[in-house]
Write a protein that holds these residues in place. Structure first.
Motif, PDB file in Angstrom:
ATOM      1  N   LYS A  97      24.275  39.387   1.889  1.00 21.48           N
ATOM      2  CA  LYS A  97      24.958  39.057   0.643  1.00 21.48           C
ATOM      3  C   LYS A  97      24.094  38.154  -0.235  1.00 21.48           C
ATOM      4  N   ARG A  98      23.424  37.156   0.393  1.00 18.94           N
ATOM      5  CA  ARG A  98      22.537  36.281  -0.399  1.00 18.94           C
ATOM      6  C   ARG A  98      21.349  37.067  -0.952  1.00 18.94           C
ATOM      7  N   GLN A  99      20.852  38.019  -0.150  1.00 22.91           N
ATOM      8  CA  GLN A  99      19.770  38.877  -0.646  1.00 22.91           C
ATOM      9  C   GLN A  99      20.224  39.658  -1.877  1.00 22.91           C
ATOM     10  N   LEU A 100      21.428  40.202  -1.822  1.00 22.69           N
ATOM     11  CA  LEU A 100      21.951  40.968  -2.948  1.00 22.69           C
ATOM     12  C   LEU A 100      22.114  40.092  -4.191  1.00 22.69           C
ATOM     13  N   GLN A 101      22.553  38.862  -4.025  1.00 18.72           N
ATOM     14  CA  GLN A 101      22.697  37.952  -5.162  1.00 18.72           C
ATOM     15  C   GLN A 101      21.354  37.671  -5.823  1.00 18.72           C
ATOM     16  N   GLU A 102      20.327  37.411  -4.991  1.00 25.26           N
ATOM     17  CA  GLU A 102      18.992  37.152  -5.551  1.00 25.26           C
ATOM     18  C   GLU A 102      18.451  38.378  -6.270  1.00 25.26           C
ATOM     19  N   LEU A 103      18.660  39.546  -5.719  1.00 24.51           N
ATOM     20  CA  LEU A 103      18.172  40.758  -6.376  1.00 24.51           C
ATOM     21  C   LEU A 103      18.890  41.004  -7.700  1.00 24.51           C
ATOM     22  N   LYS A 104      20.169  40.725  -7.765  1.00 19.82           N
ATOM     23  CA  LYS A 104      20.893  40.891  -9.023  1.00 19.82           C
ATOM     24  C   LYS A 104      20.371  39.920 -10.088  1.00 19.82           C
ATOM     25  N   LEU A 105      20.052  38.689  -9.660  1.00 17.49           N
ATOM     26  CA  LEU A 105      19.475  37.732 -10.617  1.00 17.49           C
ATOM     27  C   LEU A 105      18.109  38.211 -11.102  1.00 17.49           C
ATOM     28  N   ALA A 106      17.313  38.765 -10.167  1.00 22.40           N
ATOM     29  CA  ALA A 106      16.011  39.307 -10.561  1.00 22.40           C
ATOM     30  C   ALA A 106      16.175  40.478 -11.526  1.00 22.40           C
ATOM     31  N   GLU A 107      17.171  41.303 -11.298  1.00 22.11           N
ATOM     32  CA  GLU A 107      17.410  42.426 -12.192  1.00 22.11           C
ATOM     33  C   GLU A 107      17.773  41.946 -13.601  1.00 22.11           C
ATOM     34  N   ILE A 108      18.563  40.901 -13.687  1.00 18.83           N
ATOM     35  CA  ILE A 108      18.923  40.355 -15.001  1.00 18.83           C
ATOM     36  C   ILE A 108      17.679  39.854 -15.725  1.00 18.83           C
ATOM     37  N   GLU A 109      16.781  39.167 -15.001  1.00 19.86           N
ATOM     38  CA  GLU A 109      15.563  38.658 -15.620  1.00 19.86           C
ATOM     39  C   GLU A 109      14.663  39.801 -16.088  1.00 19.86           C
ATOM     40  N   TYR A 110      14.551  40.827 -15.299  1.00 19.90           N
ATOM     41  CA  TYR A 110      13.736  41.964 -15.719  1.00 19.90           C
ATOM     42  C   TYR A 110      14.342  42.657 -16.948  1.00 19.90           C
ATOM     43  N   LYS A 111      15.659  42.734 -17.025  1.00 14.46           N
ATOM     44  CA  LYS A 111      16.295  43.324 -18.207  1.00 14.46           C
ATOM     45  C   LYS A 111      15.994  42.502 -19.458  1.00 14.46           C
ATOM     46  N   ASN A 112      16.006  41.178 -19.317  1.00 11.12           N
ATOM     47  CA  ASN A 112      15.664  40.324 -20.462  1.00 11.12           C
ATOM     48  C   ASN A 112      14.215  40.518 -20.875  1.00 11.12           C
ATOM     49  N   ALA A 113      13.340  40.685 -19.870  1.00 11.87           N
ATOM     50  CA  ALA A 113      11.926  40.905 -20.190  1.00 11.87           C
ATOM     51  C   ALA A 113      11.727  42.233 -20.902  1.00 11.87           C
ATOM     52  N   VAL A 114      12.416  43.284 -20.434  1.00  5.31           N
ATOM     53  CA  VAL A 114      12.289  44.598 -21.077  1.00  5.31           C
ATOM     54  C   VAL A 114      12.872  44.549 -22.479  1.00  5.31           C
ATOM     55  N   ARG A 115      13.889  43.750 -22.679  1.00 12.15           N
ATOM     56  CA  ARG A 115      14.472  43.636 -24.013  1.00 12.15           C
ATOM     57  C   ARG A 115      13.458  43.024 -24.992  1.00 12.15           C
ATOM     58  N   LEU A 116      12.651  42.097 -24.480  1.00  9.46           N
ATOM     59  CA  LEU A 116      11.644  41.488 -25.347  1.00  9.46           C
ATOM     60  C   LEU A 116      10.462  42.425 -25.594  1.00  9.46           C
ATOM     61  N   ARG A 117      10.059  43.167 -24.559  1.00  5.61           N
ATOM     62  CA  ARG A 117       8.933  44.104 -24.687  1.00  5.61           C
ATOM     63  C   ARG A 117       9.367  45.468 -24.144  1.00  5.61           C
ATOM     64  N   PRO A 118      10.086  46.255 -24.904  1.00  2.00           N
ATOM     65  CA  PRO A 118      10.622  47.527 -24.399  1.00  2.00           C
ATOM     66  C   PRO A 118       9.554  48.553 -24.065  1.00  2.00           C
ATOM     67  N   ARG A 119       8.336  48.408 -24.595  1.00  2.00           N
ATOM     68  CA  ARG A 119       7.294  49.397 -24.340  1.00  2.00           C
ATOM     69  C   ARG A 119       6.335  48.974 -23.242  1.00  2.00           C
ATOM     70  N   ASP A 120       6.600  47.859 -22.618  1.00  2.00           N
ATOM     71  CA  ASP A 120       5.703  47.392 -21.553  1.00  2.00           C
ATOM     72  C   ASP A 120       5.982  48.187 -20.271  1.00  2.00           C
ATOM     73  N   PRO A 121       5.034  48.996 -19.789  1.00  2.00           N
ATOM     74  CA  PRO A 121       5.317  49.865 -18.633  1.00  2.00           C
ATOM     75  C   PRO A 121       5.508  49.075 -17.340  1.00  2.00           C
ATOM     76  N   ALA A 122       4.781  47.950 -17.199  1.00  2.00           N
ATOM     77  CA  ALA A 122       4.888  47.202 -15.947  1.00  2.00           C
ATOM     78  C   ALA A 122       6.279  46.611 -15.761  1.00  2.00           C
ATOM     79  N   SER A 123       6.817  46.022 -16.816  1.00  2.00           N
ATOM     80  CA  SER A 123       8.156  45.428 -16.711  1.00  2.00           C
ATOM     81  C   SER A 123       9.231  46.499 -16.505  1.00  2.00           C
ATOM     82  N   ARG A 124       9.059  47.659 -17.139  1.00  2.00           N
ATOM     83  CA  ARG A 124      10.032  48.741 -16.949  1.00  2.00           C
ATOM     84  C   ARG A 124       9.986  49.272 -15.519  1.00  2.00           C
ATOM     85  N   ASP A 125       8.800  49.421 -14.948  1.00  2.00           N
ATOM     86  CA  ASP A 125       8.692  49.850 -13.550  1.00  2.00           C
ATOM     87  C   ASP A 125       9.286  48.818 -12.606  1.00  2.00           C
ATOM     88  N   ALA A 126       9.052  47.536 -12.920  1.00  2.00           N
ATOM     89  CA  ALA A 126       9.618  46.481 -12.076  1.00  2.00           C
ATOM     90  C   ALA A 126      11.143  46.494 -12.134  1.00  2.00           C
TER      91      ALA A 126
END
Length: 344
Positions: free
Chosen positions: A62-91
């Protein structure tokens, strides 16, 4: 904060959450190994230790799932700032897959629902016993389809469907002729008895029982009428020898008719008793595990439904012992498949 700095901050924060998720995943694997390992000989409270390890592994997941969800939110914010960045989209794509995998590990395997399949299987047999052939075949097809959709062996569900189709085709013309004769002569003992035999040949036990009861009722009324006529002939004052002979012959005919009706009623009673015994054996659920107040009521007691015996069990050529030889084996196969749930 500049866009570049915000983007970098989201990426670094997401990686930190992923790192922490891997730590929790390692702890979960460690505790899962303890929970699944066999206890050493002579160990005390082994079950309690394994249960505790299982709970700790679940908390780590459950703690692993919580950390992964937080990481997913951060990656979504990064993609929102740079939508054409392939590395962030793959991550982000990789992190979303990890979230789904972690959620599946916590939820466990998806159960295979069998309650609806069992209901359709039993309903098919009940429709068949009531003489509703089209509805019975539709329900049997639905039961087979439900098993095959989940990759389960159709077993006796397919046997029932095949037997219903074969019996319907074999008795089609005979059944049609008997029904037409019964429609023209609804009070005929011969027509009603022929209809009852046709239903019994197809092992439609409820319909056959009703037909035998109807035939017995008609024959009983005829027997009552014959009994009323069965009176000794009283010699008339002005009767001649010819009239006395005719009266004696009529009395003997009435007596013979009553005796035949009585014999027929005895035979019908035996047929009706046999059909009722078969109905109790094949058309009703087991009563052994029911509460006393529910026995004989037809109400199911408990969440585990009982599968009615296969239709082939009613024919000696298929089941000499009275039960289809594949029925118990089919149930064992279904019980042995992981994830099968009889209550869903």
């Amino acid at each position: 904060m500049a866009t570049v700095q915000c983007f970098q901050h989201h990426i670094e924060t997401a990686k930190a959450h992923e790192k922490q998720a891997r730590v929790h995943e390692a702890h979960a694997c460690k505790f899962e190994g303890v929970a699944s390992s066999a206890p050493p000989p002579g160990a005390q409270d082994a079950a309690a230790v394994q249960q505790r390890a299982h709970n700790m592994a679940l908390n780590a997941r459950k703690r692993q799932l919580q950390e992964l969800k937080l990481a997913e939110i951060e990656y979504k914010n990064a993609v929102r700032l740079r939508p054409r960045d392939p590395a962030s989209r793959d991550a982000l794509r990789r992190c979303s897959q990890d979230v789904s995998s972690a959620a599946s590990a916590i939820a466990g395997p998806t159960p295979i629902p069998l309650l609806r399949v069992v209901a359709r299987y039993n309903l098919a047999l009940r429709y068949w016993d009531q003489g509703k052939e089209r509805s019975a075949i539709d329900e049997a097809r639905a039961a087979v389809r439900g098993l095959e959709e989940h990759g389960l062996p159709p077993g006796c569900a397919r046997h029932c469907l095949e037997e219903m189709l074969a019996l319907q085709a074999y008795h089609y013309h005979q059944d049609r002729e008997v029904r037409e004769r019964l429609k023209r002569h609804p009070r005929s003992v011969r027509c009603n008895y022929g209809f009852a035999l046709t239903c019994f040949d197809k092992r439609q036990l409820i319909k056959a029982e009703d037909a035998f009861v109807q035939c017995k009722a008609i024959l009983g009324s005829l027997g009552t009428l014959a009994l009323a006529r069965r009176k000794p002939a009283t010699p008339g004052r002005h009767r001649g020898a010819a009239q006395e002979a005719v009266a004696q012959l009529a009395e003997e005919a009435d007596n013979d008719k009553y005796d035949r009706i009585r014999e027929d009623l005895t035979g019908l009673g035996d047929d009706l008793q046999y059909v009722r015994e078969l109905r109790e054996l094949y058309c009703e659920e087991l009563e052994d595990n029911k509460a006393e107040v529910l026995k004989g009521t037809g109400v199911r007691d408990g969440l585990r439904p009982d599968l009615l015996p296969c239709l082939r069990s009613r024919f000696p050529q298929h089941a000499p012992s009275g039960i289809c030889p594949y029925f118990a084996e089919w149930l064992r196969k279904l019980d042995g498949i992981p994830g099968v749930d009889w209550q869903v």
